[in-house]
Enzyme design. Structure first.
Site, mmCIF file in Angstrom:
data_model
loop_
_atom_site.group_PDB
_atom_site.id
_atom_site.type_symbol
_atom_site.label_atom_id
_atom_site.label_comp_id
_atom_site.label_asym_id
_atom_site.label_seq_id
_atom_site.Cartn_x
_atom_site.Cartn_y
_atom_site.Cartn_z
ATOM 1 N N THR A 99 50.583 43.759 43.341
ATOM 2 C CA THR A 99 51.083 44.920 42.261
ATOM 3 C C THR A 99 51.094 46.300 42.584
ATOM 4 O O THR A 99 51.939 47.002 42.396
ATOM 5 C CB THR A 99 50.082 44.467 41.095
ATOM 6 O OG1 THR A 99 50.161 43.120 40.850
ATOM 7 C CG2 THR A 99 50.410 45.204 39.849
ATOM 8 N N LYS A 108 46.505 43.755 44.868
ATOM 9 C CA LYS A 108 47.298 44.503 46.209
ATOM 10 C C LYS A 108 48.622 44.448 46.124
ATOM 11 O O LYS A 108 49.491 45.511 46.311
ATOM 12 C CB LYS A 108 46.610 43.745 47.389
ATOM 13 C CG LYS A 108 47.230 44.275 48.600
ATOM 14 C CD LYS A 108 46.649 43.787 49.736
ATOM 15 C CE LYS A 108 46.809 42.205 49.860
ATOM 16 N NZ LYS A 108 46.350 41.675 51.054
ATOM 17 N N PHE A 111 45.136 39.358 52.589
ATOM 18 C CA PHE A 111 43.528 39.443 52.534
ATOM 19 C C PHE A 111 43.028 41.022 52.448
ATOM 20 O O PHE A 111 43.919 41.912 52.421
ATOM 21 C CB PHE A 111 42.716 38.498 53.615
ATOM 22 C CG PHE A 111 43.097 37.072 53.460
ATOM 23 C CD1 PHE A 111 43.263 36.632 52.272
ATOM 24 C CD2 PHE A 111 43.040 36.377 54.486
ATOM 25 C CE1 PHE A 111 43.285 35.322 51.995
ATOM 26 C CE2 PHE A 111 43.212 35.017 54.558
ATOM 27 C CZ PHE A 111 43.502 34.474 53.394
ATOM 28 N N PHE A 141 41.133 49.339 35.189
ATOM 29 C CA PHE A 141 41.009 48.161 34.161
ATOM 30 C C PHE A 141 40.428 49.028 32.713
ATOM 31 O O PHE A 141 39.865 49.864 33.055
ATOM 32 C CB PHE A 141 39.927 47.387 34.658
ATOM 33 C CG PHE A 141 40.497 46.086 35.756
ATOM 34 C CD1 PHE A 141 40.856 44.792 35.089
ATOM 35 C CD2 PHE A 141 41.064 46.397 36.593
ATOM 36 C CE1 PHE A 141 41.449 43.836 35.844
ATOM 37 C CE2 PHE A 141 41.373 45.503 37.562
ATOM 38 C CZ PHE A 141 41.589 44.206 37.369
ATOM 39 N N LYS A 193 46.307 29.450 43.152
ATOM 40 C CA LYS A 193 46.326 30.834 43.267
ATOM 41 C C LYS A 193 47.601 31.561 42.392
ATOM 42 O O LYS A 193 47.541 32.897 41.965
ATOM 43 C CB LYS A 193 46.789 31.079 44.805
ATOM 44 C CG LYS A 193 46.824 32.569 45.066
ATOM 45 C CD LYS A 193 46.952 32.652 46.714
ATOM 46 C CE LYS A 193 47.292 34.231 47.082
ATOM 47 N NZ LYS A 193 48.544 34.693 46.662
ATOM 48 N N TRP A 207 50.158 48.193 36.724
ATOM 49 C CA TRP A 207 50.300 46.891 36.031
ATOM 50 C C TRP A 207 50.849 47.353 34.475
ATOM 51 O O TRP A 207 51.264 46.384 34.343
ATOM 52 C CB TRP A 207 49.081 46.226 36.254
ATOM 53 C CG TRP A 207 48.982 44.723 35.414
ATOM 54 C CD1 TRP A 207 49.565 43.754 35.976
ATOM 55 C CD2 TRP A 207 48.685 44.379 34.260
ATOM 56 N NE1 TRP A 207 49.431 42.700 35.240
ATOM 57 C CE2 TRP A 207 48.866 42.946 33.836
ATOM 58 C CE3 TRP A 207 48.327 45.228 32.989
ATOM 59 C CZ2 TRP A 207 48.609 42.540 32.913
ATOM 60 C CZ3 TRP A 207 48.128 44.609 31.978
ATOM 61 C CH2 TRP A 207 48.290 43.169 31.800
ATOM 62 N N ARG A 227 55.650 39.468 51.868
ATOM 63 C CA ARG A 227 55.874 38.124 52.236
ATOM 64 C C ARG A 227 56.586 37.041 51.067
ATOM 65 O O ARG A 227 56.541 37.327 49.813
ATOM 66 C CB ARG A 227 54.476 37.270 52.594
ATOM 67 C CG ARG A 227 54.018 38.095 53.797
ATOM 68 C CD ARG A 227 52.614 37.214 54.281
ATOM 69 N NE ARG A 227 51.453 37.737 53.103
ATOM 70 C CZ ARG A 227 50.407 37.032 53.105
ATOM 71 N NH1 ARG A 227 50.194 35.893 53.690
ATOM 72 N NH2 ARG A 227 49.656 37.400 52.111
ATOM 73 N N ALA A 229 47.504 33.970 56.375
ATOM 74 C CA ALA A 229 46.531 35.266 56.726
ATOM 75 C C ALA A 229 45.573 35.032 57.579
ATOM 76 O O ALA A 229 44.623 35.812 57.477
ATOM 77 C CB ALA A 229 46.621 35.977 55.395
#
Length: 556
Positions: free
Chosen positions: A73, A71, A301, A381, A105, A409, A94, A273
């Site tokens: 990215t 998200k 999220f 991907f 994470k 990406w 954020r 969040a």
């Protein structure tokens, strides 16, 4: 393949004064933190108050899975893609918390060739905002305990203290503590505990405040305890407002940085969040709308938590009107929602993809309920088959959602050009009819039922006896006419993290209702919400280092 930190360190950054100049921000409106970071004075608002706002784009996602969605990215890549097609664009994000950085994470600066930089600074101490919030929060805790020690004129019930302490590191041993042990002069012994700093109500307040006066008004309303007559005791009652605001005098100003391709970025604030609204500061978003044609922001999220809170809490308080929402999804993640374990996601599975699409389908429907046009960003991907991509595209289009392929990406801004063009097309052809989901004047029970039924797809809500008692108490205190901040698992549309995809036939159980009177919302807890995470068996911190040359290793 280079790591994110290696890519970030190779970036050709421009002096932040040059980035600011592109936005029409003057040099004397900057407070420099070295060559590549700056805080922006709130005086810019007065100078640009008559300038029309740009367009606001929200980036959200399906319910997160171990397969990853990308998200942040996508957010960064979309902003770079918009700039690549000639739109003056900013991203607003954020600030990362140190706890997840050193835990499992990792950071929150994007990834690959769609990052904000200087990545290592942003993921570490940055401009000290989170440290300022830590200090302000703990000053209030110290003032509270000192008041009790010095005679307790406010008759604070030490069994009903609601203000814990905070630290921006994952440390499970601090979740439950006892303070005040020792000699008589060492304070009054009582149970206490620590939360992670980003869970502090002060963080939520900083991210909703519209200026210093509003910040102080909100700080004064924070409930820290209750007295013997069951009345709330606030930070204002402790005469703490002025000193707290003083500690936050710099933290309230948005932080200006840039992406790998020199697209301007505001990174400011980072509320939890779950027990908070999970969005960057309203001030950063509103300032970005004054200096850019397009502003790309995101919420924490999936859309069931993040987008709903962005719409019902942040947009309501900050008077924002989003023009478009981008929902990030991947073939891999949707197959996971369709029942495929993580180890088998590389294999083509059209049946699982179609089943897992139900999760994305519900999020599309939810955003449309708010009157906001939707774009689905299919994060590519290498393992995605042509048949899977074609199926996902057809399924999205059947729900009235435009679909674009995101390759940010691997390709940076150029990989987001298709997405950028589609966003501009939609913004220019489909005006947003944004509206919040509920009226804040509805009852607490009705507001929670509306969110659970409309957004989660639940059959209804069950309230514990304790929650019903709390609701009655808040109604008696006049604290019921506020938005609801739902705290539930991020992994499922339901309150059961094991129910993936689009579950049906379930009810949501609300165990507890907390009030964040300063932030201005009520928090409905549907499960055990962790406000002080612990470290994993092998923390990310164990693999981090800095070499004599200054090269950083292991930060991601």
């Amino acid at each position: 393949m280079k790591t994110d930190v290696q890519i970030g360190q190779e970036a050709k950054m421009l002096p932040i004064t040059e980035i600011a100049a592109r936005l029409g921000i003057k040099e004397d409106e900057l407070e420099l933190y070295g060559k590549y970071k700056a805080k922006v004075s709130l005086d810019v608002f007065d100078r640009l108050k008559d300038k029309p706002n740009g367009k606001l784009i929200l980036v959200t996602a399906i319910n997160p899975t171990p397969a990853g969605e990308g998200k942040t990215t996508t957010n960064v890549g979309l902003s770079m893609g918009l700039n690549a097609i000639g739109k003056t664009t900013m991203t607003t994000l954020r600030e990362p918390s140190l706890g997840p950085n050193f835990g499992v994470k990792g950071g929150a600066a994007g990834g690959g060739y769609a990052q904000v930089v200087p990545m290592e600074d942003i993921n570490l101490h940055f401009t000290g905002d989170i440290h300022a919030i830590t200090t302000a929060h703990n000053l209030l805790a110290a003032l509270l305990d000192n008041h009790i020690h010095q005679g307790n004129v406010l008759d604070i019930d030490t069994r009903r203290i609601a203000w814990r302490r905070v630290l921006d590191i994952n440390d499970r041993t601090l979740r439950n503590t006892i303070v005040g042990l020792g000699n008589r002069g060492d304070g009054v012994a009582r149970e206490d505990g620590f939360d992670i700093t980003v869970a502090s109500e002060i963080m939520a307040i900083l991210c909703l405040a519209t200026g210093m006066d509003d910040l102080k008004m909100r700080l004064a309303k924070m409930i820290v305890a209750y007295n013997g007559a069951n009345e709330p005791v606030t930070a204002g009652d402790l005469e703490a407002t002025g000193s707290l605001a003083l500690l936050l005098k710099d933290a309230i100003k948005p932080n200006l940085v840039q992406t790998l391709e020199n697209t301007p970025a505001f990174i400011h604030g980072g509320p939890f969040a779950n027990i908070a609204h999970g969005c960057n500061s309203a001030l950063a978003t509103k300032l970005a709308l004054k200096v850019a044609d397009y502003v790309v922001t995101e919420a924490g999220f999936g859309a069931d938590l993040g987008a709903e809170k962005f719409f019902d809490i942040k947009c309501r308080f900050a008077d924002l009107k989003p023009d478009c929402a981008v929902i990030v999804a991947t073939v891999r993640a949707l197959k996971n929602h369709g029942g495929v374990p993580k180890g088998q996601l590389n294999e083509e599975n059209l049946q699982a993809l179609e089943k897992g699409f139900g999760n994305l389908e519900k999020h599309i429907e939810n955003v449309q309920k708010f009157g906001v046009p939707v774009v689905v960003a299919m994060n590519e991907f290498p393992t995605d088959s042509e048949a899977e991509v074609a199926l996902l595209r057809a399924l999205c289009e059947s729900k009235g959602a435009e679909v674009v392929l995101s390759q940010v990406w691997a390709k940076g801004g150029q990989g987001g050009v298709e997405m950028a063009k589609k966003v501009v097309e939609i913004v220019e052809s489909k005006p947003s009819e944004f509206k919040p989901l509920y009226d804040v004047n509805d009852s607490i029970v009705d507001k929670i039922n509306t969110i659970a039924k409309e957004v989660y797809g639940a059959d209804g809500v069950d309230f514990s006896k304790g929650a019903l008692k709390q609701i009655k108490g808040y109604e008696e205190l006049g604290l019921d006419k506020m938005p609801i901040c739902m705290a539930k698992t991020q992994y499922s549309l339901s309150d059961d993290p094991t129910l993936l995809g689009r579950p049906t036939g379930f009810r949501v159980t609300v165990k507890e209702i907390r009030v964040s009177a300063g932030a201005g919302f009520l928090v409905a807890l549907t499960g055990d919400i962790m406000t002080m995470p612990g470290l994993p068996r092998v923390p990310a911190a164990n693999h981090m280092n800095i070499l004599e040359s200054g090269e950083i290793i292991g930060l991601f």
